[in-house]
Write a protein that holds these residues in place. Structure first.
Motif, PDB file in Angstrom:
ATOM      1  N   LEU A   1      -2.806   5.304  -6.157  1.00 36.25           N
ATOM      2  CA  LEU A   1      -2.367   3.935  -5.892  1.00 36.25           C
ATOM      3  C   LEU A   1      -1.465   3.892  -4.670  1.00 36.25           C
ATOM      4  CD1 LEU A   1      -2.315   0.995  -6.806  1.00 36.25           C
ATOM      5  CD2 LEU A   1      -0.514   1.602  -8.443  1.00 36.25           C
ATOM      6  N   ALA A   2      -0.509   4.811  -4.585  1.00 37.18           N
ATOM      7  CA  ALA A   2       0.402   4.841  -3.445  1.00 37.18           C
ATOM      8  C   ALA A   2      -0.352   5.072  -2.141  1.00 37.18           C
ATOM      9  CB  ALA A   2       1.460   5.919  -3.647  1.00 37.18           C
ATOM     10  N   THR A   3      -1.385   5.910  -2.200  1.00 35.55           N
ATOM     11  CA  THR A   3      -2.167   6.211  -0.999  1.00 35.55           C
ATOM     12  C   THR A   3      -2.971   5.001  -0.533  1.00 35.55           C
ATOM     13  OG1 THR A   3      -2.361   8.522  -1.690  1.00 35.55           O
ATOM     14  CG2 THR A   3      -3.929   7.745  -0.046  1.00 35.55           C
ATOM     15  N   ALA A   4      -3.424   4.183  -1.483  1.00 42.32           N
ATOM     16  CA  ALA A   4      -4.270   3.044  -1.139  1.00 42.32           C
ATOM     17  C   ALA A   4      -3.472   1.827  -0.679  1.00 42.32           C
ATOM     18  CB  ALA A   4      -5.115   2.652  -2.348  1.00 42.32           C
ATOM     19  N   LEU A   5      -2.210   1.739  -1.081  1.00 39.69           N
ATOM     20  CA  LEU A   5      -1.407   0.562  -0.740  1.00 39.69           C
ATOM     21  C   LEU A   5      -1.017   0.572   0.728  1.00 39.69           C
ATOM     22  CD1 LEU A   5       0.943   0.388  -3.852  1.00 39.69           C
ATOM     23  CD2 LEU A   5      -0.902  -1.193  -3.278  1.00 39.69           C
ATOM     24  N   PRO A   6      -0.734  -0.619   1.316  1.00 32.15           N
ATOM     25  CA  PRO A   6      -0.292  -0.670   2.704  1.00 32.15           C
ATOM     26  C   PRO A   6       0.945   0.210   2.908  1.00 32.15           C
ATOM     27  CG  PRO A   6      -0.760  -2.875   1.869  1.00 32.15           C
ATOM     28  CD  PRO A   6      -0.796  -1.941   0.694  1.00 32.15           C
ATOM     29  N   PRO A   7       1.000   0.931   4.041  1.00 27.93           N
ATOM     30  CA  PRO A   7       0.099   0.858   5.199  1.00 27.93           C
ATOM     31  C   PRO A   7      -1.070   1.819   5.127  1.00 27.93           C
ATOM     32  CG  PRO A   7       1.960   2.245   5.739  1.00 27.93           C
ATOM     33  CD  PRO A   7       2.183   1.780   4.323  1.00 27.93           C
ATOM     34  N   GLY A   8      -1.371   2.358   3.959  1.00 27.27           N
ATOM     35  CA  GLY A   8      -2.486   3.284   3.835  1.00 27.27           C
ATOM     36  C   GLY A   8      -3.835   2.600   3.986  1.00 27.27           C
ATOM     37  N   ARG A   9      -4.855   3.403   4.113  1.00 27.64           N
ATOM     38  CA  ARG A   9      -6.225   2.895   4.208  1.00 27.64           C
ATOM     39  C   ARG A   9      -6.990   3.319   2.968  1.00 27.64           C
ATOM     40  NH1 ARG A   9      -7.734   0.812   9.014  1.00 27.64           N
ATOM     41  NH2 ARG A   9      -6.271   1.049  10.755  1.00 27.64           N
ATOM     42  N   THR A  10      -7.981   2.518   2.605  1.00 26.66           N
ATOM     43  CA  THR A  10      -8.714   2.816   1.383  1.00 26.66           C
ATOM     44  C   THR A  10     -10.185   2.468   1.571  1.00 26.66           C
ATOM     45  OG1 THR A  10      -8.666   2.512  -1.016  1.00 26.66           O
ATOM     46  CG2 THR A  10      -8.359   0.541   0.329  1.00 26.66           C
ATOM     47  N   THR A  11     -10.986   2.731   0.551  1.00 25.28           N
ATOM     48  CA  THR A  11     -12.413   2.423   0.562  1.00 25.28           C
ATOM     49  C   THR A  11     -12.747   1.603  -0.679  1.00 25.28           C
ATOM     50  OG1 THR A  11     -13.087   4.367  -0.714  1.00 25.28           O
ATOM     51  CG2 THR A  11     -12.862   4.636   1.687  1.00 25.28           C
ATOM     52  N   LEU A  12     -13.919   0.997  -0.684  1.00 29.10           N
ATOM     53  CA  LEU A  12     -14.341   0.250  -1.867  1.00 29.10           C
ATOM     54  C   LEU A  12     -14.499   1.179  -3.070  1.00 29.10           C
ATOM     55  CD1 LEU A  12     -16.905  -2.291  -0.387  1.00 29.10           C
ATOM     56  CD2 LEU A  12     -14.633  -2.759  -1.320  1.00 29.10           C
ATOM     57  N   ALA A  13     -14.890   2.429  -2.813  1.00 29.73           N
ATOM     58  CA  ALA A  13     -14.987   3.394  -3.912  1.00 29.73           C
ATOM     59  C   ALA A  13     -13.608   3.619  -4.534  1.00 29.73           C
ATOM     60  CB  ALA A  13     -15.565   4.718  -3.411  1.00 29.73           C
ATOM     61  N   ASP A  14     -12.573   3.728  -3.694  1.00 29.56           N
ATOM     62  CA  ASP A  14     -11.208   3.889  -4.196  1.00 29.56           C
ATOM     63  C   ASP A  14     -10.780   2.665  -5.001  1.00 29.56           C
ATOM     64  OD1 ASP A  14     -10.929   6.366  -2.949  1.00 29.56           O
ATOM     65  OD2 ASP A  14     -10.147   5.481  -1.103  1.00 29.56           O
ATOM     66  N   VAL A  15     -11.117   1.481  -4.496  1.00 28.52           N
ATOM     67  CA  VAL A  15     -10.747   0.250  -5.191  1.00 28.52           C
ATOM     68  C   VAL A  15     -11.410   0.196  -6.563  1.00 28.52           C
ATOM     69  CG1 VAL A  15     -10.922  -2.279  -5.149  1.00 28.52           C
ATOM     70  CG2 VAL A  15     -10.272  -1.030  -3.079  1.00 28.52           C
ATOM     71  N   CYS A  16     -12.668   0.565  -6.638  1.00 27.51           N
ATOM     72  CA  CYS A  16     -13.382   0.573  -7.919  1.00 27.51           C
ATOM     73  C   CYS A  16     -12.725   1.541  -8.897  1.00 27.51           C
ATOM     74  CB  CYS A  16     -14.847   0.938  -7.698  1.00 27.51           C
ATOM     75  SG  CYS A  16     -15.833   0.985  -9.219  1.00 27.51           S
ATOM     76  N   ARG A  17     -12.400   2.732  -8.424  1.00 29.74           N
ATOM     77  CA  ARG A  17     -11.763   3.711  -9.304  1.00 29.74           C
ATOM     78  C   ARG A  17     -10.396   3.225  -9.770  1.00 29.74           C
ATOM     79  NH1 ARG A  17     -13.728   7.180  -5.023  1.00 29.74           N
ATOM     80  NH2 ARG A  17     -15.671   8.203  -5.673  1.00 29.74           N
ATOM     81  N   LEU A  18      -9.621   2.643  -8.862  1.00 29.17           N
ATOM     82  CA  LEU A  18      -8.304   2.128  -9.236  1.00 29.17           C
ATOM     83  C   LEU A  18      -8.423   0.984 -10.226  1.00 29.17           C
ATOM     84  CD1 LEU A  18      -6.462   2.175  -5.785  1.00 29.17           C
ATOM     85  CD2 LEU A  18      -5.849   3.519  -7.811  1.00 29.17           C
ATOM     86  N   ASP A  19      -9.345   0.079  -9.979  1.00 28.31           N
ATOM     87  CA  ASP A  19      -9.528  -1.062 -10.880  1.00 28.31           C
ATOM     88  C   ASP A  19      -9.850  -0.586 -12.295  1.00 28.31           C
ATOM     89  OD1 ASP A  19      -9.691  -3.844 -11.437  1.00 28.31           O
ATOM     90  OD2 ASP A  19     -11.873  -3.789 -11.235  1.00 28.31           O
ATOM     91  N   THR A  20     -10.689   0.438 -12.376  1.00 28.63           N
ATOM     92  CA  THR A  20     -11.074   0.983 -13.678  1.00 28.63           C
ATOM     93  C   THR A  20      -9.917   1.714 -14.349  1.00 28.63           C
ATOM     94  OG1 THR A  20     -13.382   1.200 -12.998  1.00 28.63           O
ATOM     95  CG2 THR A  20     -12.658   2.559 -14.854  1.00 28.63           C
ATOM     96  N   ARG A  21      -9.282   2.610 -13.618  1.00 25.26           N
ATOM     97  CA  ARG A  21      -8.246   3.445 -14.223  1.00 25.26           C
ATOM     98  C   ARG A  21      -7.005   2.630 -14.567  1.00 25.26           C
ATOM     99  NH1 ARG A  21      -6.779   8.730 -11.499  1.00 25.26           N
ATOM    100  NH2 ARG A  21      -5.895   8.987 -13.580  1.00 25.26           N
ATOM    101  N   ILE A  22      -6.664   1.641 -13.759  1.00 27.01           N
ATOM    102  CA  ILE A  22      -5.534   0.772 -14.097  1.00 27.01           C
ATOM    103  C   ILE A  22      -5.873  -0.060 -15.329  1.00 27.01           C
ATOM    104  CG2 ILE A  22      -4.149  -1.192 -13.309  1.00 27.01           C
ATOM    105  CD1 ILE A  22      -4.386   0.008 -10.459  1.00 27.01           C
TER     106      ILE A  22
END
Length: 422
Positions: A63-84
């Protein structure tokens, strides 16, 4: 002749709700259970307790890696949405078992805010992760989620959404009371003497403090425990002046902000401009920044009382600085004075917002968010049983009082209603 007797008044209806919350500090999930009783224009909230669980290290890092100012991918968003969503679901099951004796009827999930698209004083979109289907599947209960988006679609800021709840709680208090929550971002609701509310994000609460703690400890610490580092430091005036020059602070309310602005990169830029500083001095300066910007935002309203909640209230250095900035004429107390534990106040607030949505009642205050009008907030994910919505009350509640829980209330047998799985 049988004397006429009036029928007894109808018994006030109650619903047991679990409120789920993870704030802008992005470190844990809180679950607060409440019995909410509706009686005419009054709501009564009986706290049943709170449980909390930190995100596991892997999820927190992702989560910390994906939050601004970090960069992320849709795959990361899907995994985060699921795990959260799964983390919220596990805690909801625990809260139902431990706090509600397995008799909860509704879950209200704020989710985890990962992006709040604010630009030029306007909010264009907002994103909270934590798929509610995982919660509904694990608990069997209907879940209200996605509260902020409808307010944004109606032209509002989408935050702070607790304005309506704060107004109901503060109603009738003397002077000019304010409810303050110091999470990653600090937000406040003020109730003026004529009953007119105002709400806004004042700026960073713990966000920059936490970023500094991670920076100076190479990630070993997520925060300055009990404000110990800050208490050893001295405010560095050039750094404070540079930070106070942030244009956000002079924007008019309603306004909202987040970690999209106040993130680790923002702090590093400010530190690079003033040269190397000892960690305690940086923490002391950031503590003063949070206290100063909160007090500056409240001062124009002539606030006489501040009821504070959130993680920031556990930082003695921050509370001492805030008390100093507010001045002796302003009484600073924890929200516990209202019966709501400061650590769980926002989770309880979203439990009430979930109750309002279930009953077809608006959960926003246009004056506080800038929305075009009152809106029923969020979406409902059904539980295991068919979803049968209760009747909409003839009048919206105007006041919210907090009542002390009796232990017997937790184990009182009830028949399954239309919202509960059998």
């Amino acid at each position: 002749m049988t004397p006429h007797t009036d029928p007894p008044p109808p018994r006030a209806a109650h619903t047991t709700v679990i409120g789920l919350m993870s704030g802008t500090s992005c470190d844990a999930v809180d679950a607060a259970a409440a019995r909410i009783t509706h009686d005419g224009t009054a709501l009564r909230l009986t706290p049943l307790g709170m449980v909390s669980e930190p995100y596991d290290d892997e999820l927190r890092h992702a989560l910390a890696t994906a939050l601004p100012p970090g960069r992320t991918t849709l795959a990361d968003v899907c995994r985060l949405d699921t795990r959260i969503g799964q983390a919220f679901a596990r805690l909801a099951v625990r809260a139902d078992r431990e706090l509600c004796a397995g008799r909860a009827e509704l879950v209200a999930s704020h989710g985890q805010t990962v992006f709040h698209w604010a630009d030029g004083g306007r909010v264009h979109g907002t994103l909270q992760l934590g798929e509610p289907a995982w919660i509904a599947e694990a608990t069997g209960l209907p879940v209200v989620s996605g509260f902020r988006t409808r307010d944004v679609a109606a032209g509002g800021q989408g935050a702070p959404l607790v304005g309506l709840i704060d107004r109901m709680l503060l109603s009738g208090r003397p002077g000019v009371p304010a409810a303050l929550n110091v999470g990653g971002i600090a937000n406040a609701t003020v109730l003026t003497p004529d009953g007119t509310p105002a709400a806004f994000d004042s700026g960073p609460g713990n966000a920059l403090l936490d970023a500094a703690a991670r920076h100076f400890t190479a990630g070993r610490l997520d925060h300055d425990t009990d404000g110990r580092l800050a208490a050893r430091g001295t405010v560095h005036r050039p750094l404070l002046d540079r930070l106070l020059a942030e244009p956000y602070y002079v924007l008019p309310a309603p306004k909202t902000t987040g970690r999209e602005l106040f993130h680790s990169g923002y702090l590093r830029t400010a530190l690079d401009a003033v040269g190397p500083l000892p960690a305690p001095d940086v923490l002391a300066t950031l503590t003063r920044l949070t206290a100063r910007t909160i007090a500056d935002a409240l001062r124009p309203f002539g606030v006489t009382e501040v009821l504070a909640s959130g993680g920031g209230t556990r930082n003695p250095a921050l509370m001492a600085a805030l008390r100093q900035e507010l001045g002796a004429s302003v009484r600073l107390r924890a929200s516990d004075a209202l019966g709501l534990p400061s650590a769980a106040k926002e989770a309880y607030a979203f439990a009430v917002l979930g109750w309002l949505t279930l009953h077809g009642l608006a959960g926003n205050l246009p004056r506080c968010t800038g929305a075009a009008g009152p809106r029923v907030l969020g979406s409902i994910t059904p539980g295991r049983r068919p979803l049968l919505l209760p009747d909409r009350p003839a009048e919206a509640p105007a006041t919210l009082t907090v009542e002390r829980a009796e232990r017997a209330e937790r184990v009182e047998p009830v028949e399954p209603g239309p919202l509960r799985p059998r």
